[in-house]
Design a protein around this motif. Structure first.
Motif, PDB file in Angstrom:
ATOM      1  N   LYS B  42       0.831  -1.213   0.000  1.00 23.47           N
ATOM      2  CA  LYS B  42       0.000   0.000   0.000  1.00 23.47           C
ATOM      3  C   LYS B  42       0.863   1.260   0.000  1.00 23.47           C
ATOM      4  N   SER B  43       1.850   1.288   0.890  1.00 28.43           N
ATOM      5  CA  SER B  43       2.722   2.476   0.945  1.00 28.43           C
ATOM      6  C   SER B  43       3.551   2.598  -0.329  1.00 28.43           C
ATOM      7  N   THR B  44       3.965   1.463  -0.848  1.00 28.44           N
ATOM      8  CA  THR B  44       4.744   1.476  -2.096  1.00 28.44           C
ATOM      9  C   THR B  44       3.916   2.100  -3.217  1.00 28.44           C
ATOM     10  N   PRO B  84       2.871  11.019   3.990  1.00 26.63           N
ATOM     11  CA  PRO B  84       3.428   9.663   4.082  1.00 26.63           C
ATOM     12  C   PRO B  84       3.076   9.003   5.398  1.00 26.63           C
ATOM     13  N   GLN B  85       3.294   7.685   5.444  1.00 28.23           N
ATOM     14  CA  GLN B  85       2.967   6.920   6.647  1.00 28.23           C
ATOM     15  C   GLN B  85       3.911   7.269   7.793  1.00 28.23           C
ATOM     16  N   ALA B  86       5.209   7.366   7.483  1.00 30.42           N
ATOM     17  CA  ALA B  86       6.205   7.645   8.530  1.00 30.42           C
ATOM     18  C   ALA B  86       6.953   8.923   8.179  1.00 30.42           C
ATOM     19  N   LEU B 158      -3.414   9.999   1.845  1.00 27.23           N
ATOM     20  CA  LEU B 158      -3.101   9.807   3.265  1.00 27.23           C
ATOM     21  C   LEU B 158      -2.680   8.362   3.478  1.00 27.23           C
ATOM     22  N   ASP B 159      -1.479   8.180   3.998  1.00 27.76           N
ATOM     23  CA  ASP B 159      -1.007   6.822   4.264  1.00 27.76           C
ATOM     24  C   ASP B 159      -1.077   6.546   5.762  1.00 27.76           C
ATOM     25  N   GLU B 160      -2.061   5.753   6.149  1.00 26.86           N
ATOM     26  CA  GLU B 160      -2.284   5.371   7.551  1.00 26.86           C
ATOM     27  C   GLU B 160      -2.286   6.563   8.498  1.00 26.86           C
ATOM     28  N   PRO B 161      -3.232   7.475   8.322  1.00 22.13           N
ATOM     29  CA  PRO B 161      -3.262   8.671   9.167  1.00 22.13           C
ATOM     30  C   PRO B 161      -3.551   8.377  10.639  1.00 22.13           C
TER      31      PRO B 161
END
Ligand SMILES: Nc1ncnc2c1ncn2[C@@H]1O[C@H](COP(=O)(O)OP(=O)(O)O)[C@@H](O)[C@H]1O
Ligand SMILES: [Mg+2]
Lengths: 305, 236
Positions: B42-44, B84-86, B158-161
């Motif tokens: 997903k993040s990729t 991003p997620q992180a 939004l990546d894993e907000p």
């Protein structure tokens, strides 16, 4: 002893300026630039060339400023030498480091690349100006006699003030200007900087230009204080890295303190040791910091400054 | 016509292929959720859409402009933003400086947009001069979202907000996302809280092992026995 401390503060201010610029570049390009000392030499030699060759043929008044050993020619040469050294650094980045970035080389390759650049610059300086010492001026200036047997040359007071002014200027630039903030953002988190719309390649150009301009200033001030030699910058590399690492690599404000500490300790050590051991003193400090507190005095786990 | 169209994306890290031809689309003003197990890519996919990774296959278009392989600082000019997620804030910068970086390309709208951001996240206003490293996880997430909203995007990635947030904050973040979406900003959201995400989104994509597994209206996915069992941790 107090005299040695005062000497140390003067040397320390030059080391600070060199270390601040070294660590600024490190904070953004993320590798140890072994050519930094030689950029200092480039600045010193370009100023020498301008003052003693170019300006000598022009109608520039050569009267010195009051008790200082230099006059208008040097004041004109300083910004020009900063600019030229910045151009050299940016061109080197475009020719050497940018292609390496594009191919995502490992950090160690950049360090080796910078070593090659250092050798190349020094060889060029040798070829153009020869191996011998040069002086900006032959004029001898009497030192001011202060209490406690302290002797300070007026030039040295200028050096101290110039270094402090440069670092203060850098601080204001990084904190207040839009480009300065973007540089800090890039040092902190390059991917997020790109996502935010910052062209990090432009930031590389700014970084090299500012780092080299400050290095050139440090080189010129060192030349005013002592003499100009091809290996003048290379020889400072160890104390510069010691200062940068002591302050926390990547943290310009820490490098300011680190430079002062290394400068003072080096000078004070000459009360007990031969001056030829000065680099060894910097080396010992470097090793101690790496053993005891590798993050340095002001370094944190976090990137950015 | 869709706003974002990613088709047959093949992407990964170096020689490691993670996405083997993933497609998705987001319509104007739509909220879309991407769910799937950890490590499914997903993040990729987000990084590839935003140009941090260059796909080896497939195409990404935004408003009919081909943005495949475009560098991130140009993609953000097109009208999409990304959290991003992180590492999604500048920790050593203040809250205000983070917002300024969000508006780096448009200093002219900074003041207006910053007021908007402080309106949306009132907690941040009081801490505007604090370094982000001194904020709580929830506040950092607000800074991250506020930064991404500075350029008035038409689409927010939004990546894993809600990753790592306490349950009370999770609801608050979803409410904020819903509010952003209600202003006409399309949202493409990756979420671990899959059920909650689908309840807020209109459509969803389920990824597995770098491939599209299920696609459809959120209600249909929520009602799908297999999706519920495998990806929502329980019966439909
Ligand atoms: N920087 C990286 N380099 C190499 N492999 C990575 C990198 N980041 C993620 N991966 C791998 O890619 C796969 C997908 O990761 P990711 O897209 O982060 O998954 P998700 O976001 O769905 O949890 C995982 O197997 C992960 O280990
Ligand atoms: Mg992820």
């Amino acid at each position: 002893m107090i005299a040695l401390v005062v000497d140390g503060i003067i040397l320390g201010s030059i080391l600070s300026l060199g270390a601040v610029s070294l660590t600024l570049v490190y904070g953004i390009v993320r590798f140890a630039n072994f050519a930094h000392g030689d950029l200092m030499a480039v600045g010193a030699y370009v100023a020498f060339f301008l003052v003693n060759t170019v300006f000598a043929t022009l109608d520039i008044p050569i009267a010195t400023f009051g008790p200082l050993s230099f006059g208008l020619p040097m004041l004109l040469a300083l910004p020009l030498a900063m600019l030229m050294t910045a151009v050299v650094a940016v061109v080197v980045d475009r020719l050497v480091f940018r292609p390496m970035r594009a191919r995502r080389y490992a950090t160690v390759m950049f360090v080796i690349g910078s070593l090659a650049v250092a050798f190349a610059i020094r060889a060029l300086v040798f070829i153009i100006w020869g191996p011998e010492f040069h002086f900006y001026t032959q004029a001898l200036r009497p030192a001011l006699k202060l209490p406690f047997d302290v002797r300070v040359k007026p030039d040295q007071i200028f050096i101290l003030l110039a270094c402090l002014a440069m670092v203060a200027g850098l601080y204001l630039f990084l904190q207040r200007s839009k480009i300065g903030q973007a540089l800090r953002a890039t040092a902190d988190n390059p991917d997020l900087a790109r996502i935010s719309g910052i062209n990090t390649e432009h930031m590389m150009i700014w970084t090299w230009a500012i780092g080299a301009a400050l290095a050139a200033t440090a080189g010129i001030l060192l030349g005013i204080d002592s003499q100009i030699r091809p290996e003048m910058g290379w020889n400072l590399l160890l104390p510069l890295f010691a200062a940068a690492i002591l302050g926390g690599i990547g943290n310009p404000y820490g490098a300011l303190v680190g430079g002062m500490v290394i400068g003072i300790v080096q000078q004070v050590s000459t009360a007990f040791l031969l001056p030829t051991y000065k680099p060894a003193v910097a080396f010992v400090i470097l090793i101690l910091v790496l053993l005891i507190r590798p993050r340095g005095l002001f370094g944190s786990e976090q990137r950015g400054f | 016509m869709s706003l974002l169209e990613a088709s047959e994306i093949v992407s990964g890290y170096g020689d490691i292929e993670i996405l083997h031809g993933v497609s998705l689309s987001v319509g104007r003003g739509e909220m879309v959720a991407v769910i799937g197990p950890n490590g499914c890519g997903k993040s990729t996919l987000m990084k590839t859409i935003f140009g941090l990774l260059t796909p080896t296959g497939g195409r990404v278009t935004f408003k009919d402009t081909d943005i495949t392989g475009m560098p991130p600082h140009e993609i953000v000019c097109q009208g999409l933003s990304y959290v991003p997620q992180a590492d999604n804030t500048f920790l050593s910068l203040t809250v205000q400086e983070n917002l300024a970086m969000g508006a780096f390309l448009r200093p002219d709208i900074y003041a207006v947009q910053a007021e908007m951001a402080y309106g949306l996240f009132p907690d941040l206003k009081a801490r505007r001069n604090a370094k982000v490293s001194s904020l709580s996880g929830g506040q950092r997430q607000m800074v991250a979202m506020a930064r991404a909203l500075m350029l008035e995007p038409q689409l927010l990635l939004l990546d894993e907000p809600t990753a790592g947030l306490a349950p009370v904050f999770v609801e608050a973040v979803f409410a904020q996302i819903a509010h952003v979406n209600s202003q006409g900003i399309a949202v493409l959201m990756v979420e671990q809280n899959a059920r909650l995400a689908l309840e807020h989104a209109q459509r969803g994509y389920v990824l597995a092992s770098g491939e599209n597994r299920f696609t459809g209206e959120s209600s249909a996915l929520l009602a799908n026995e297999e999706v519920a069992r495998l990806y929502l941790g329980g019966a439909a």
